[in-house]
Design a protein around this motif. Structure first.
Motif, PDB file in Angstrom:
ATOM      1  N   LEU A 191       5.224   5.251   2.340  1.00 53.36           N
ATOM      2  CA  LEU A 191       5.537   6.450   3.103  1.00 53.36           C
ATOM      3  C   LEU A 191       6.272   6.098   4.390  1.00 53.36           C
ATOM      4  O   LEU A 191       7.231   6.789   4.777  1.00 53.36           O
ATOM      5  CB  LEU A 191       4.243   7.211   3.413  1.00 53.36           C
ATOM      6  N   GLN A 192       5.861   5.022   5.040  1.00 50.72           N
ATOM      7  CA  GLN A 192       6.552   4.595   6.256  1.00 50.72           C
ATOM      8  C   GLN A 192       7.996   4.210   5.966  1.00 50.72           C
ATOM      9  O   GLN A 192       8.912   4.558   6.723  1.00 50.72           O
ATOM     10  CB  GLN A 192       5.800   3.420   6.881  1.00 50.72           C
ATOM     11  N   GLN A 204       0.834  -1.185   0.000  1.00 53.72           N
ATOM     12  CA  GLN A 204       0.000   0.000   0.000  1.00 53.72           C
ATOM     13  C   GLN A 204       0.883   1.253   0.000  1.00 53.72           C
ATOM     14  O   GLN A 204       2.046   1.228   0.420  1.00 53.72           O
ATOM     15  CB  GLN A 204      -0.904   0.004   1.244  1.00 53.72           C
ATOM     16  N   GLN A 205       0.313   2.362  -0.490  1.00 55.58           N
ATOM     17  CA  GLN A 205       1.055   3.620  -0.529  1.00 55.58           C
ATOM     18  C   GLN A 205       1.445   4.065   0.885  1.00 55.58           C
ATOM     19  O   GLN A 205       2.504   4.660   1.083  1.00 55.58           O
ATOM     20  CB  GLN A 205       0.209   4.701  -1.204  1.00 55.58           C
ATOM     21  N   ARG A 206       0.576   3.800   1.848  1.00 62.38           N
ATOM     22  CA  ARG A 206       0.886   4.180   3.224  1.00 62.38           C
ATOM     23  C   ARG A 206       2.153   3.494   3.708  1.00 62.38           C
ATOM     24  O   ARG A 206       2.971   4.085   4.418  1.00 62.38           O
ATOM     25  CB  ARG A 206      -0.303   3.807   4.128  1.00 62.38           C
ATOM     26  N   GLU A 207       2.342   2.246   3.319  1.00 60.26           N
ATOM     27  CA  GLU A 207       3.541   1.508   3.719  1.00 60.26           C
ATOM     28  C   GLU A 207       4.787   2.074   3.045  1.00 60.26           C
ATOM     29  O   GLU A 207       5.872   2.094   3.637  1.00 60.26           O
ATOM     30  CB  GLU A 207       3.360   0.029   3.372  1.00 60.26           C
TER      31      GLU A 207
END
Length: 662
Positions: free
Chosen positions: A163-164, A158-161
């Protein structure tokens, strides 16, 4: 950008950074091959025909490409061959990219590329390129490993991952750079034949020529690269008064091409030292060292020849050079051999030039000199780097003196010296640099290639007197090149110049002696003896850097402590049961469970590639942690163990699918 295309996109960015670091070596056809491979992977979405070939076929194609690349680069031209081979291998590995293992191989190639870049440049841009390569390569490795794990579990990233991972890469490099700096500082240094291993042949290479060659010096005056940097101690000098002597020319061919000649310095009279200069020459093919007018002595580890032609090295050097020179006000060395050389005339001289010299001759050498200078500085003469239109193939000295009256410093210096000799005044031509730009941050002067200049020294009143007839450096000319060369830096330019200076001093030239001085200075600083620290090798800016480094370490430690405290506080802010239940949800999400609503576990378990008994055990561990009355650390470890078994089963299944597909 899609997750599948992110890795090729990062590799394209990394390769472009490497391209900048390797200029001008990177301008070869293998670079275009690599670029086509990168664009193919990005635009075709990972469908790679080359990767579908047999391993032996790919190996033979790679060897053939390497052979052609090396032959086209020129056999024996090792730097060009290395760059060509590097981009061929990068293109091949880009087309073969499938997993983290391939990415590690690309990372090794990029490391070799930065090593190759260190052979051709020594400026601070090398350090900036290295930091950027390190960051983007770290991000690519983390993301590729994350993708491999997700694929083995049957899930998608996922895109959120992403960013992390980006934040983690930034934080990791934030911690890594000080560690690398400390390691670099502590690494023992032993002088070896490879200590002066590189010279930056492609960046800021000195183009100084120990001869009066109009075409050569004209090209230098259009080059803004740094020739050398100098720290000056002594009475303050204005930039217009800074004449940096390179080569002293005695031999005249009757035109504007002068040579040093074979003239010895057979007298022991030297000027009294007034200015001390600590000079760092940029890499280049050096035959001469530079110092302010009338050098008295020089300290350098390099063997020098004693001659009247300047501070000449016994053998040319290609790397950056550091030395200390002392200069006086006037040179008083004038032997009978030098008098003969300073009055020597060519066999053939234009009769009109002879008539001109007779017309300008005065009653005394001083009067003759003044009349010639006044004539050359008259309104009919003007400075120009462009060849007059009437002389498309270049003008001679006679053309300049008798007709065009237009030229740059070489013509004025050659004309002045020739007329002085014809009138019986001993004269010699000097080539070097004029002016400088002051950097207040580092307290040093920057002398650029564009400040290359030629002037004359005449024997008047018992010493060699500096004479400069070039209009661009005549007094009162506020629009002259000398005025421009003496301007101070802008704020940004001053900071960049100072960073370059510190980089050269404390990274490129961090020798064993400098490391020892730094250790002594830091030891004295730790004992509170700041006076000894100043004399031990660290100036005020360096002490500030040392203090900043200490603050950096303290900041990193406090940040780590604060992060640990935040994690512990977050952990104890929730009841233990709720804390472990939330942790179980995160573990299931990482394992590829897309629907995390309560009661959906059975449908997910049925899709797993596990035996019935293993699915039951995994389900029991899952329910204990998510719905049990007392989830704990032991239950979480049991759930992790079963999820690892699941990941291995998925990898085996995927490997079997690939084997059947081949």
């Amino acid at each position: 950008m899609k997750a599948a295309n992110l890795i090729p996109g990062l590799l394209l960015l990394i390769g472009l950074i490497l391209f900048q670091a390797l200029q001008p070596l990177a301008w070869q056809w293998p670079t275009l091959l690599w670029l086509v491979a990168e664009l193919w992977v990005i635009l075709r979405g990972g469908r790679l025909p080359f990767a579908e070939l047999r391993g032996g076929t790919r190996f033979l194609i790679t060897i053939a490409l390497l052979l052609v690349a090396n032959l086209s680069a020129g056999w024996g031209n090792w730097l060009q061959m290395g760059a060509a081979s590097l981009y061929v291998l990068l293109a091949v590995k880009t087309l073969e990219l499938r997993s983290t293992r391939d990415l590690f191989q690309i990372a090794a190639l990029l490391l070799l590329g930065m090593g190759l870049a260190a052979w051709i440049r020594v400026d601070i841009a090398l350090g900036i390129f290295f930091v950027l390569e390190l960051f983007f390569m770290l991000l690519a490795l983390l993301w590729q490993g994350f993708l491999d794990a997700r694929r083995s579990e049957g899930g998608d990233a996922q895109q959120r991952e992403l960013l992390q991972l980006l934040l983690f890469a930034l934080f990791f490099q934030f911690l890594l750079l000080p560690v690398l700096a400390v390691f670099f500082f502590l690494l023992p240094r032993t002088p070896t034949p490879l200590w002066h291993w590189g010279g930056g042949v492609g960046v800021a290479a000195s183009g100084f020529s120990p001869s009066l060659d109009p075409a050569r010096i004209q090209s230098l005056q259009l080059d803004p690269a740094v020739a050398f940097r100098a720290q000056i101690r002594g009475p303050q000098l204005a930039p217009a008064k800074m004449y940096w002597v390179g080569a002293i020319l005695w031999q005249d061919d009757g035109g504007v091409h002068w040579q040093p000649g074979q003239v010895t310095a057979d007298c022991t009279r030297v000027p009294q030292a007034v200015w001390q200069q600590k000079i760092l020459l940029s890499p280049g093919h050096h035959s001469y060292l530079f110092a302010l007018t009338s050098p008295a002595r020089v300290e350098s580890g390099l063997p020098l020849e004693r001659s009247a032609s300047g501070l000449r090295l016994r053998s040319p050097q290609d790397e950056a050079l550091r030395y200390t020179a002392w200069s006086g006000v006037g040179d008083v060395c004038f032997s009978s051999e030098q008098r003969h050389a300073a009055l020597q005339l060519p066999d053939k001289i234009n009769p009109q030039i002879l008539q001109l010299a007779t017309h300008l001759r005065g009653a005394t050498p001083e009067q003759t000199t003044q009349r010639i200078l006044s004539w050359l500085r008259g309104p009919s003469f003007h400075y120009s780097l462009q060849t007059p239109a009437a002389y498309p193939h270049g003008q001679s000295l006679a053309d300049f003196l008798l007709h065009s009256h237009s030229g740059f410093c070489e013509y004025y210096a050659a004309g002045l010296a020739t007329l002085l000799r014809l009138d019986g005044v001993p004269a010699r031509v000097v080539v070097g640099y004029h002016g400088g730009q002051y950097d207040a941050l580092g307290d040093f002067w920057v002398v650029r290639q564009s400040m290359a200049h030629a002037w004359v020294q005449a024997w008047l009143g018992g010493q060699w007197v500096l004479l400069d007839a070039t209009p661009a450096v005549s007094p009162g000319d506020s629009t002259s090149a000398a005025s421009a060369s003496g301007q101070h830096f802008s704020a940004g330019g001053q900071l960049w110049s100072w960073l370059q200076w510190e980089w050269l001093n404390w990274v490129i030239n961090f020798s064993p002696s400098k490391q020892r001085q730094a250790w002594l200075a830091l030891g004295s600083l730790g004992q509170g003896d700041s006076r000894h620290a100043q004399t031990g090798g660290l100036s005020a800016p360096h002490l500030a850097w040392s203090s900043a480094g200490t603050h950096w370490v303290l900041f990193v430690l406090l940040s780590a402590l604060g992060f640990w405290w935040w994690r512990e506080r977050r952990r104890h802010r929730l009841p233990p049961a709720e804390f472990y239940r939330q942790r179980s949800i995160r573990l299931l999400r990482r394992a590829g469970m897309r629907d995390l609503r309560p009661g959906t576990e059975n449908s997910w378990l049925c899709t797993l590639p596990l035996a019935e008994a293993d699915r039951a055990e995994l389900g029991a561990a899952l329910y204990r942690q998510r719905y049990g009355p007392k989830p704990n650390t032991a239950g979480e470890q049991s759930l992790k163990d079963w999820l690892q078994i699941l990941a291995r089963a998925r990898r085996r299944l995927r490997a079997g699918v690939h084997a059947r597909g081949e």
